[in-house]
Design a protein around this motif. Structure first.
Motif, mmCIF file in Angstrom:
data_model
loop_
_atom_site.group_PDB
_atom_site.id
_atom_site.type_symbol
_atom_site.label_atom_id
_atom_site.label_comp_id
_atom_site.label_asym_id
_atom_site.label_seq_id
_atom_site.Cartn_x
_atom_site.Cartn_y
_atom_site.Cartn_z
ATOM 1 N N SER A 170 0.803 -1.244 0.321
ATOM 2 C CA SER A 170 -0.162 0.165 0.225
ATOM 3 C C SER A 170 1.255 1.637 -0.004
ATOM 4 O O SER A 170 2.015 0.967 0.039
ATOM 5 C CB SER A 170 -0.643 -0.271 1.225
ATOM 6 O OG SER A 170 -0.222 0.148 1.961
ATOM 7 N N VAL A 171 0.388 2.444 0.348
ATOM 8 C CA VAL A 171 0.793 3.319 -0.251
ATOM 9 C C VAL A 171 2.150 3.822 1.707
ATOM 10 O O VAL A 171 2.436 4.748 1.185
ATOM 11 C CB VAL A 171 -0.057 4.884 -0.510
ATOM 12 C CG1 VAL A 171 -1.091 4.917 1.326
ATOM 13 C CG2 VAL A 171 0.363 5.843 -0.730
ATOM 14 N N ALA A 172 1.048 3.138 1.669
ATOM 15 C CA ALA A 172 2.059 3.133 3.656
ATOM 16 C C ALA A 172 3.366 3.249 3.478
ATOM 17 O O ALA A 172 4.653 3.817 4.075
ATOM 18 C CB ALA A 172 1.733 2.068 4.653
ATOM 19 N N ARG A 173 4.022 2.484 2.456
ATOM 20 C CA ARG A 173 5.672 2.278 2.493
ATOM 21 C C ARG A 173 6.500 3.048 1.913
ATOM 22 O O ARG A 173 7.300 3.702 2.178
ATOM 23 C CB ARG A 173 5.553 1.351 1.182
ATOM 24 C CG ARG A 173 5.007 1.092 -0.175
ATOM 25 C CD ARG A 173 5.652 0.411 -0.557
ATOM 26 N NE ARG A 173 5.483 0.460 -2.278
ATOM 27 C CZ ARG A 173 4.412 0.210 -3.330
ATOM 28 N NH1 ARG A 173 2.742 0.020 -2.273
ATOM 29 N NH2 ARG A 173 3.508 0.724 -4.662
ATOM 30 N N GLU A 174 5.842 4.429 1.508
ATOM 31 C CA GLU A 174 5.887 5.415 0.865
ATOM 32 C C GLU A 174 6.163 6.508 2.049
ATOM 33 O O GLU A 174 6.756 7.641 1.673
ATOM 34 C CB GLU A 174 5.242 6.484 -0.937
ATOM 35 C CG GLU A 174 5.222 5.377 -1.436
ATOM 36 C CD GLU A 174 4.244 5.366 -2.581
ATOM 37 O OE1 GLU A 174 3.622 6.323 -2.304
ATOM 38 O OE2 GLU A 174 3.164 4.530 -3.179
ATOM 39 N N THR A 175 5.414 6.368 3.396
ATOM 40 C CA THR A 175 5.678 7.290 4.233
ATOM 41 C C THR A 175 6.780 7.448 5.125
ATOM 42 O O THR A 175 7.758 6.418 4.621
ATOM 43 C CB THR A 175 3.928 6.943 5.008
ATOM 44 O OG1 THR A 175 4.731 6.001 5.615
ATOM 45 C CG2 THR A 175 3.048 7.001 4.496
ATOM 46 N N GLY A 206 2.628 8.644 14.352
ATOM 47 C CA GLY A 206 4.324 7.939 13.769
ATOM 48 C C GLY A 206 3.818 6.229 13.317
ATOM 49 O O GLY A 206 5.355 6.038 12.960
ATOM 50 N N GLY A 207 2.718 5.779 14.183
ATOM 51 C CA GLY A 207 3.293 4.193 13.382
ATOM 52 C C GLY A 207 3.455 3.119 14.345
ATOM 53 O O GLY A 207 3.552 1.590 13.940
ATOM 54 N N GLN A 208 3.067 3.408 15.206
ATOM 55 C CA GLN A 208 3.209 2.241 16.674
ATOM 56 C C GLN A 208 1.579 2.257 17.066
ATOM 57 O O GLN A 208 0.570 2.713 16.889
ATOM 58 C CB GLN A 208 3.655 3.063 17.808
ATOM 59 C CG GLN A 208 4.834 3.717 18.016
ATOM 60 C CD GLN A 208 6.120 2.755 17.334
ATOM 61 O OE1 GLN A 208 6.384 1.074 18.580
ATOM 62 N NE2 GLN A 208 6.376 2.710 16.836
ATOM 63 N N ILE A 209 1.598 0.908 16.635
ATOM 64 C CA ILE A 209 -0.188 0.648 15.824
ATOM 65 C C ILE A 209 0.144 -1.166 17.211
ATOM 66 O O ILE A 209 0.883 -2.343 17.160
ATOM 67 C CB ILE A 209 -0.419 -0.212 14.482
ATOM 68 C CG1 ILE A 209 -0.079 0.948 13.943
ATOM 69 C CG2 ILE A 209 -1.841 -1.425 14.782
ATOM 70 C CD1 ILE A 209 -0.231 0.651 12.166
ATOM 71 N N PHE A 210 -1.497 -1.469 17.608
ATOM 72 C CA PHE A 210 -1.569 -2.370 19.295
ATOM 73 C C PHE A 210 -2.667 -3.061 18.832
ATOM 74 O O PHE A 210 -3.704 -2.018 18.199
ATOM 75 C CB PHE A 210 -1.370 -1.423 20.583
ATOM 76 C CG PHE A 210 -0.055 -0.724 20.940
ATOM 77 C CD1 PHE A 210 0.734 -1.075 21.881
ATOM 78 C CD2 PHE A 210 -0.112 0.931 20.260
ATOM 79 C CE1 PHE A 210 1.865 -0.287 22.351
ATOM 80 C CE2 PHE A 210 1.920 1.974 20.659
ATOM 81 C CZ PHE A 210 2.126 0.616 21.392
ATOM 82 N N ILE A 211 -2.568 -4.047 19.286
ATOM 83 C CA ILE A 211 -4.022 -4.809 18.987
ATOM 84 C C ILE A 211 -3.495 -5.906 20.924
ATOM 85 O O ILE A 211 -2.863 -5.811 21.047
ATOM 86 C CB ILE A 211 -3.825 -5.605 17.699
ATOM 87 C CG1 ILE A 211 -5.366 -6.607 17.934
ATOM 88 C CG2 ILE A 211 -2.976 -6.528 17.544
ATOM 89 C CD1 ILE A 211 -5.724 -6.552 16.918
ATOM 90 N N THR A 212 -5.181 -6.052 21.189
ATOM 91 C CA THR A 212 -4.945 -6.464 22.367
ATOM 92 C C THR A 212 -5.364 -8.574 22.191
ATOM 93 O O THR A 212 -5.885 -8.665 20.956
ATOM 94 C CB THR A 212 -5.771 -5.836 23.537
ATOM 95 O OG1 THR A 212 -7.476 -6.494 22.472
ATOM 96 C CG2 THR A 212 -6.012 -4.189 23.708
#
Length: 254
Positions: free
Chosen positions: A86-91, A113-119
């Motif tokens: 996805s376009v995420a790789r260009e950010t 900034g890109g820190q992603i969490f899931i319980t």
């Protein structure tokens, strides 16, 4: 003398209000990844720094990281697959995916900034495609710069309320309007992230209809006593499902 002091107060209040609007206009910029014009007062580097600084504390609040590296690797693999397709790789953002040990709270969230969490409580109810839907949604929050936008908008309304309070004792009224505006914008953020999540799923080879099943899981988890939509920062799952169906049709023609 009293009339003069009121005149001075009004002038000061108007100056504060004018300053708030001038600063807001100077902070307007177009998001190159969504095309939406936003009020942003920080750089991508600052967003990354905030996320990295806050991440350990957020993990601690949810019982730390889940101890099974095999499960964590699945989250990493799905998340990185979404980024790479996805376009995420260009950010400029540094995406890291964290599986939290919390087995009671059904939740996922993203820091600037890109820190992603899931319980683990949510993770344990999902198949891989549904996990992709959740992580894609959270990547959407990062790309949409939603946290940075909320910080800037909150600062604007606080300054506006200060000016209204100084100039005419209307600070509480303006603050209330600001809270409702931020609430409405917060629901818009969720819908934008749902839309981006659908796109990222399709680009990464996942069935986007699994995102609808995620909404059904969230609806069931909220129970019959969930907060009405107008009081919640998240749109009602039923409304989100309709918008997701529209996004699926838009991106896949189905």
């Amino acid at each position: 003398m009293r009339r003069g002091s009121w005149r001075i107060r009004i002038l000061i209040g108007l100056a504060i209000v004018a300053f708030a609007f001038i600063r807001r206009c100077s902070n307007q910029e177009e998001n190159p990844y969504t095309g939406r014009v936003q009020n942003i007062n920080m750089s991508a580097e600052q967003e990354i720094a905030i996320g990295l600084q806050t991440a350990p504390e957020m993990a601690q609040q949810h019982g730390g990281l889940y101890p099974d590296q095999r499960m964590q690797s699945l989250v990493d693999n799905v998340g990185n697959r979404l980024v790479q397709h996805s376009v995420a790789r260009e950010t400029p953002y540094e995406y890291e995916f964290h599986l939290l040990a919390d087995d009671r709270t059904i939740n996922a969230f993203a820091l600037p900034g890109g820190q992603i969490f899931i319980t683990y409580a949510l993770f344990s109810q999902l198949n891989e495609a549904q996990l992709a839907g959740v992580l894609g949604h959270e990547i959407g929050h990062v790309i949409g710069r939603h946290s940075a936008e909320r910080i800037a908008e909150s600062s604007f309304w606080q300054t506006l309320a200060t000016g209204a309070s100084v100039g005419g004792d209307m600070g509480n009224l303006v603050a209330g309007i600001g809270q409702n505006t931020l609430l409405k914008n917060g629901r818009g953020d969720e819908l934008e992230s749902d839309d981006l999540g659908v796109l990222f799923m399709i680009q990464s080879g996942y069935d986007p209809n699994e995102m609808i099943k995620v909404m059904e899981i969230l609806k069931a988890a909220a129970g019959p006593n969930r907060v009405p939509e107008f009081q919640s920062t998240h749109p009602d799952p039923e409304n989100r499902i309709e918008k997701i169906k529209e996004s699926i049709h838009k991106y896949s023609g189905r």
